[in-house]
Design a protein around this motif. Structure first.
Motif, PDB file in Angstrom:
ATOM      1  N   ARG A 120       7.807   6.396   4.578  1.00 19.28           N
ATOM      2  CA  ARG A 120       8.759   6.745   3.537  1.00 19.28           C
ATOM      3  C   ARG A 120       8.547   5.913   2.276  1.00 19.28           C
ATOM      4  N   ALA A 121       7.472   6.255   1.555  1.00 15.76           N
ATOM      5  CA  ALA A 121       7.188   5.550   0.305  1.00 15.76           C
ATOM      6  C   ALA A 121       8.371   5.657  -0.652  1.00 15.76           C
ATOM      7  N   ASP A 122       9.088   6.777  -0.593  1.00 15.96           N
ATOM      8  CA  ASP A 122      10.228   6.962  -1.491  1.00 15.96           C
ATOM      9  C   ASP A 122      11.289   5.881  -1.254  1.00 15.96           C
ATOM     10  N   LEU A 137       0.834  -1.207   0.000  1.00 20.73           N
ATOM     11  CA  LEU A 137       0.000   0.000   0.000  1.00 20.73           C
ATOM     12  C   LEU A 137       0.864   1.250   0.000  1.00 20.73           C
ATOM     13  N   VAL A 138       1.940   1.223   0.790  1.00 16.70           N
ATOM     14  CA  VAL A 138       2.846   2.364   0.825  1.00 16.70           C
ATOM     15  C   VAL A 138       3.415   2.613  -0.564  1.00 16.70           C
ATOM     16  N   ARG A 139       3.759   1.522  -1.255  1.00 16.10           N
ATOM     17  CA  ARG A 139       4.354   1.684  -2.585  1.00 16.10           C
ATOM     18  C   ARG A 139       3.367   2.252  -3.581  1.00 16.10           C
ATOM     19  N   LEU A 140       2.086   1.889  -3.403  1.00 10.71           N
ATOM     20  CA  LEU A 140       1.082   2.353  -4.353  1.00 10.71           C
ATOM     21  C   LEU A 140       0.638   3.779  -4.067  1.00 10.71           C
ATOM     22  N   ARG A 141       0.912   4.232  -2.850  1.00 11.67           N
ATOM     23  CA  ARG A 141       0.474   5.570  -2.486  1.00 11.67           C
ATOM     24  C   ARG A 141       1.196   6.594  -3.356  1.00 11.67           C
ATOM     25  N   PHE A 172      14.277   0.995  -2.622  1.00  7.54           N
ATOM     26  CA  PHE A 172      14.948  -0.258  -2.290  1.00  7.54           C
ATOM     27  C   PHE A 172      14.053  -1.473  -2.547  1.00  7.54           C
ATOM     28  N   SER A 173      12.938  -1.268  -3.286  1.00  5.67           N
ATOM     29  CA  SER A 173      12.010  -2.351  -3.644  1.00  5.67           C
ATOM     30  C   SER A 173      11.676  -3.234  -2.445  1.00  5.67           C
ATOM     31  N   LEU A 174      11.277  -2.623  -1.350  1.00  7.17           N
ATOM     32  CA  LEU A 174      11.008  -3.398  -0.141  1.00  7.17           C
ATOM     33  C   LEU A 174       9.659  -4.101  -0.252  1.00  7.17           C
ATOM     34  N   LEU A 175       9.669  -5.383   0.013  1.00  4.68           N
ATOM     35  CA  LEU A 175       8.434  -6.149   0.009  1.00  4.68           C
ATOM     36  C   LEU A 175       8.055  -6.592   1.408  1.00  4.68           C
ATOM     37  N   GLN A 176       9.005  -6.560   2.319  1.00  2.00           N
ATOM     38  CA  GLN A 176       8.695  -6.933   3.696  1.00  2.00           C
ATOM     39  C   GLN A 176       9.649  -6.219   4.633  1.00  2.00           C
ATOM     40  N   THR A 177       9.196  -6.094   5.881  1.00  2.00           N
ATOM     41  CA  THR A 177      10.099  -5.617   6.928  1.00  2.00           C
ATOM     42  C   THR A 177      10.164  -6.702   7.980  1.00  2.00           C
ATOM     43  N   PRO A 178      11.310  -6.914   8.628  1.00  4.30           N
ATOM     44  CA  PRO A 178      12.555  -6.235   8.302  1.00  4.30           C
ATOM     45  C   PRO A 178      13.180  -6.762   7.008  1.00  4.30           C
ATOM     46  N   THR A 179      13.855  -5.851   6.293  1.00  4.14           N
ATOM     47  CA  THR A 179      14.754  -6.240   5.221  1.00  4.14           C
ATOM     48  C   THR A 179      16.105  -5.666   5.594  1.00  4.14           C
TER      49      THR A 179
END
Lengths: 157, 143
Positions: free
Chosen positions: B98-100, A147-151, B105-112
């Protein structure tokens, strides 16, 4: 902050109920052309309605005030040692919302007469609930990043 | 007959979900070495969240969110590793708002977790809760 074992117990109970829903939903799928009343009075439809309402309760009141959260604190927590660490209640609460949306969509589709809508929706919710209960996988934690990425905006204040 | 079909579907669903779960668990905390070397990162690449300098030997960068259940455990492991070792820095980046950085860093999960070498080049990426031994192995390889 909450004990992370509480939502996992809840996910286990939910997964078991969803399996029963799937079993009933496939075995007793209403015949094509049956009336709305027939469809919504199917045992699988009623059971999924109950599960869906419990998801809604968890999403709106928070997992701590969800019946399974109360059950955990009353019956299970006193028999366990203290948790290794506490967890933010937001991911499991978000997962409850996801569960509600998926199950409610299945109920609407089933009411409209789409065959096997109840077991399909129950199956999708089961995968998430079972992975959470058995493996500690938190679907809310991953969906949140999507969702964050799509925002559209770069950053929030 | 319908009950037999329904039972088969239920058993198959439980089996398939268990397989997915086992696969997911095996990949949690596993180091994935990067296929090609990327350009070195600078401290500024972390969007103003980094106020120190990279470690002289290596830097451990953890991306976290406020509500991530395995982030505190990973934070403990990585900060202890950095404290025990000379020249290894540790940075925890909160990407909740921080969507940026999530995209960058193409994050798909945390923690990474990223393991950077002394030049700031990403040498390893670890998705999910880290295992101490995996991080130590990677650090010993190049730091």
């Amino acid at each position: 902050m909450i004990d992370p074992r509480s939502p996992r117990l809840g996910a286990g109970i939910t997964a078991a109920l969803l399996l029963i829903t799937i079993l009933l939903g496939i075995a007793l799928d209403p015949a094509p052309g049956s009336g709305l009343l027939d469809r919504v009075l199917q045992p699988a439809f009623l059971l999924l309605t109950a599960i869906s309402l419990l998801f809604l309760r968890g999403a709106t009141a928070g997992v701590a005030r969800h019946p399974y959260g109360l059950l955990f604190r009353a019956l299970v927590r006193p028999r366990l040692g203290p948790p290794k660490e506490l967890e933010d209640p937001r991911p499991p609460t978000f997962a409850q919302l996801v569960g509600f949306v998926v199950t409610a969509a299945g109920l609407v589709a089933a009411a409209l007469g789409i065959p096997y809508a109840v077991p399909v929706a129950a199956g999708a919710a089961f995968v998430a609930a079972f992975l959470n209960a058995v493996f500690g996988y938190c679907i809310g934690c991953q969906l949140y990043l999507l969702l964050v990425r799509l925002r559209p905006t770069g950053r929030a204040a | 007959m319908d009950w037999i079909i329904a039972s088969v579907v239920v058993v198959a669903l439980v089996g398939a979900t268990t397989a997915v779960g086992l696969l997911w668990r095996r990949r949690q905390g596993a180091a994935s070495p990067l296929k090609h070397e990327e350009a070195p990162l600078a401290t500024g690449d972390f969007g103003g969240t980094f106020d120190g300098a990279f470690g002289e030997r290596a830097t451990l960068v953890q991306f976290s969110t406020e509500f991530c259940s395995s982030c505190p455990g990973t934070r403990r492991v990585l900060s202890a590793l950095a404290a025990e070792r000379e020249g290894v820095a540790y940075l925890d980046v909160d990407v909740t708002h921080r969507a940026d950085l999530v995209r960058r860093f193409s994050l798909l999960q945390t923690p990474t977790t990223l393991v950077l070498d002394r030049r700031g080049v990403v040498r390893t990426r670890i998705g999910g809760a880290v295992r101490r031994s995996v991080v130590i192995d990677r650090l010993e390889e190049f730091a």
